[in-house]
Every structure is written in structure tokens, then in C-alpha cells.
Design an enzyme around this catalytic site. Structure first.
Site, PDB file in Angstrom:
ATOM      1  N   SER A   1      22.503  19.855   6.248  1.00 33.75           N
ATOM      2  CA  SER A   1      22.973  21.091   5.625  1.00 33.75           C
ATOM      3  C   SER A   1      22.316  21.313   4.267  1.00 33.75           C
ATOM      4  O   SER A   1      22.035  20.361   3.530  1.00 33.75           O
ATOM      5  CB  SER A   1      24.491  21.023   5.443  1.00 33.75           C
TER       6      SER A   1
ATOM      7  N   THR B   1      21.447  29.755   9.159  1.00 27.75           N
ATOM      8  CA  THR B   1      22.848  30.137   9.329  1.00 27.75           C
ATOM      9  C   THR B   1      23.029  31.592   8.936  1.00 27.75           C
ATOM     10  O   THR B   1      22.703  31.995   7.818  1.00 27.75           O
ATOM     11  CB  THR B   1      23.766  29.228   8.500  1.00 27.75           C
TER      12      THR B   1
ATOM     13  N   HIS C   1      31.437  29.158  13.027  1.00 31.71           N
ATOM     14  CA  HIS C   1      31.493  28.281  11.861  1.00 31.71           C
ATOM     15  C   HIS C   1      32.695  27.336  11.946  1.00 31.71           C
ATOM     16  O   HIS C   1      33.344  27.033  10.949  1.00 31.71           O
ATOM     17  CB  HIS C   1      31.537  29.088  10.563  1.00 31.71           C
TER      18      HIS C   1
ATOM     19  N   LYS D   1      21.872  30.329  13.788  1.00 30.38           N
ATOM     20  CA  LYS D   1      23.236  29.831  13.971  1.00 30.38           C
ATOM     21  C   LYS D   1      24.255  30.868  13.496  1.00 30.38           C
ATOM     22  O   LYS D   1      24.089  31.460  12.434  1.00 30.38           O
ATOM     23  CB  LYS D   1      23.414  28.524  13.180  1.00 30.38           C
TER      24      LYS D   1
ATOM     25  N   TYR E   1      20.788  27.920   4.212  1.00 30.91           N
ATOM     26  CA  TYR E   1      21.588  29.037   3.719  1.00 30.91           C
ATOM     27  C   TYR E   1      20.670  29.892   2.857  1.00 30.91           C
ATOM     28  O   TYR E   1      19.911  29.361   2.031  1.00 30.91           O
ATOM     29  CB  TYR E   1      22.766  28.557   2.870  1.00 30.91           C
TER      30      TYR E   1
END
Length: 379
Positions: free
Chosen positions: A107, A156, A276, A252, A130
């Protein structure tokens, strides 16, 4: 407690070993948690067809995800603050995944940095992105992922704004933890966790501090993250991200047929059907309930993966039967990590593999690539 036999067993052990604020961060959904609960409950509604007197020898779970060979169609999902479940958590989980022959996805909001995980592994891992308003920082993240030889980028799309998770608000969650009296108590009652954390220097967001402009400590990090998620992110941004990355791209956060079709048009290699983990829009449908519709809508134009609610090898089997080419587990590996460190992640994967293998055999199949909707019972 006897040796853990199920993901639920690992969850109970992790709950006893991880400070409340971090365990609840991993284990909570937004608002009423109805979508979080539906993710799990709707998997249980999918019934499997038992078949008998068939050859069950020489079974295999080997498959591919975006063309990469995997020992089973499972990847470790990108999860924020994994390194707060266990010291150096991302590094330990990445090593466990590598040894198991499945992808690990790091992440953006990890405790261990891209470089930390690269130093702990020998094979490429995946990186989840992100998109922040600071585009220079976004590009630097992609550059660092390239330098670490990451083999896929997971973009994402469903976190332009943050859903409210009540437990996080009540717990005053932060990384590293703020030491209000309740936090001191939470940490003090978890001595093993505390001792492990004292052995590492990694206590905050390793991909951001020292990398984002003007973010050199926890105070500046707090100021930077406020409002950094880009609310203007749109389908048009996928093109420049895909071009700048130059490798396999997975989107995603797809939960709607029209969005799935839009993802096909971007030229992405795969989509992940995801809400999520029930942490954004409460009241959204479960991922497994949307899987068949999205698979039918996109056909073979794009590879379809899924996360959310997977708690067993049977759940993986159900998802594959309904058309998923890959699945992602988040909470199950976090429970294992919190419970037993790297060995717990390995145990979680072993539990899922065994459950999937035996269930596939009971359904009369020997090769996971031959599993389809024919193993789903009509009830």
C-alpha cells in the site's frame, strides 16, 4: 488456545495480541458496517455442488494473474498501516507471500517503505497507488516502484475521499500512536507487540515521510495528508498514469457494470471488484454479488479479480467459479500477521490453500483452471 485451524481462530488470537486501535482499524467498516458484513454473509449464500465417484488425484491450484504464475489464484491485498499489526509487518508479509508463490501488494499508506520491502524480498512485488493532489509525489512513487522492479501497479479508484469508520474516530487512531492515557493502556496491555515495536525503527508512513515535499516528521505528515487525496481524480487520469508506469496496470475499486466497461476502455490489464472492504460507501452491494454481472458484462476484454469478504479457501473457490481470475485477501493475512508474525501469514495461506484444494475435490474438479459455474449449486 490450540493451534489455529481457521482464519477465525487467527482473528481471535490477533485481537488478544494487537492494541485495540490497530486491530479495530483493520477489522472495521464504515458507518453501520452493513457492507462489511454483507461481504462475508453473501459468500456464504453461494452453495457448492458436491460430486462423488470422480478421480481426485493429481490436483493443482496453480494459475496465473495478469500473466504471472501463481501457486493459487490469491494475492495479498494492499492494506494501510500493516506494520502496526506487527513490527515490520509489510516486510514479513511480503516474504511469506514470496515463499508461497503468490503476489504481495504494498500500500501507498504502508509503514515499511517500497525500498524496505524490496530489501526483504528477492522477487518482484506489486505496488498500490493512491493518487494525491501533489502530482510530483505521485510520479516519484511510480518511479520508486519501477526502481524496486515492482511487476504491477494497482491503481485504487475508490478513495478520493475517506469514508468515516467510527472506531477509528473513537480510538483517535494515528501512526505512530498518540500517547493519550487510553493509548498508553492499549499498548501496555500488549507487551509482546510493544517489545517487537521497540526492535524496529519503522513506526510511521515510510513511503511519505522524507519523500513528499516538506514532509520530514510526523507533525508535517499530519498537515500534508489533510486533503491530499485528489477528489478530481477521473477516468482521464488513468491514461497518463498507465503511460508513465509503462507496465501491467490493475484498477481497484470497481463495483458497477458501467465502471467496469469504462475500465476496459482504458486498456488496463485487470480490474478488482472491490468496495474497499466495506470501508467506504456503507450500503453498497457486496463484491461477490456483483461479480457475475460484471464478468458477464466485460467477457474476456479484461481480467476480473475480486476482494472483500474472503475468509476461507471455499470463498476463493466460489469467486473463481463465478468468473474471477484472481482474488485478494486483506483481513485474513492481517489476522495471521497480528497473531503470529510471518508464520501467521504463512499459516493463513496454508489454511486457505487446504480449504480450497479439498473443496475443489469434493466438487469433482482437479484443476483450478477448470473450475466454473458448473460447481455452483442451484438452491
Amino acid at each position: 488456545m490450540t493451534a489455529p485451524l481457521t482464519i477465525a481462530d487467527l482473528k481471535q488470537l490477533a485481537k488478544r495480541r494487537v492494541p485495540k486501535m490497530f486491530f479495530q482499524y483493520a477489522d472495521s467498516g464504515s458507518w453501520t458496517e452493513s457492507t462489511y458484513e454483507a461481504n462475508e454473509a453473501d459468500f456464504r449464500k453461494v452453495k457448492l455442488r458436491q460430486r462423488v465417484l470422480v478421480d481426485m488425484t493429481n490436483r493443482t491450484l496453480e494459475s496465473t494473474m495478469i500473466g504471472q504464475k501463481v501457486s493459487m489464484p490469491v494475492a495479498l491485498a494492499p492494506t494501510g498501516m500493516t506494520g502496526m499489526q506487527h513490527a515490520d509487518g509489510e516486510m514479513l508479509a511480503a516474504r511469506a507471500a514470496e515463499e508461497f508463490g503468490i503476489p504481495f501488494t504494498l500500500s501507498t499508506m504502508s509503514i515499511c517503505s517500497i525500498e524496505d520491502v524490496a530489501s526483504a524480498t528477492t522477487k518482484p512485488f506489486w505496488f498500490q497507488l493512491y493518487v494525491m493532489q501533489d502530482r510530483d509525489f505521485v510520479m516519484s512513487l511510480i518511479d520508486r516502484a519501477k526502481a524496486a522492479k515492482c511487476s504491477a501497479l494497482v491503481l485504487t479508484a475508490d478513495l478520493q475521499i475517506l469514508g468515516q469508520r467510527h472506531n477509528d474516530v473513537r480510538n483517535g487512531l494515528s501512526a505512530p500512536p498518540k500517547f493519550a492515557p487510553k493509548h498508553v493502556w492499549q499498548v501496555a496491555t500488549r507487551p509482546q507487540w510493544c517489545w517487537q515495536m521497540l526492535q524496529t525503527k519503522r513506526h510511521s508512513f515510510g513511503n511519505i515521510i522524507g519523500h513528499a515535499k516538506g514532509v520530514n516528521d510526523v507533525k508535517s505528515l499530519s498537515n500534508w495528508t489533510t486533503g491530499q487525496f485528489d477528489q478530481r481524480l477521473s477516468w482521464s487520469d488513468v491514461a497518463w498514469i498507465k503511460d508513465y508506469w509503462g507496465g501491467p496496470l490493475i484498477i481497484k475499486g470497481i463495483l458497477d457494470v458501467e465502471d467496469a466497461k469504462a475500465a476496459v476502455d482504458t486498456g488496463a490489464d485487470a480490474i478488482i471488484i472491490s468496495n474497499h472492504g466495506g470501508r467506504q460507501l456503507d450500503g453498497a452491494p457486496s463484491t461477490i454479488s456483483m461479480l457475475p454481472r460484471i464478468v458477464d458484462a466485460v467477457g474476456d476484454k479484461i481480467e476480473v479479480h475480486i476482494d472483500g469478504g474472503i475468509r476461507s479457501g471455499q470463498d476463493v473457490l466460489r469467486a473463481v467459479a463465478l468468473g474471477a481470475k484472481g482474488t485478494y485477501i486483506g483481513r485474513p493475512f492481517l489476522y495471521g500477521l497480528g497473531a503470529m508474525g510471518k508464520d501467521g501469514v504463512t499459516l493463513a495461506l496454508e489454511i486457505i490453500r487446504k480449504e480450497m484444494d479439498l473443496s475443489m475435490a469434493f466438487c469433482g474438479k482437479r484443476d483450478i483452471k477448470a473450475v466454473d459455474r458448473g460447481i455452483i449449486a442451484e438452491v
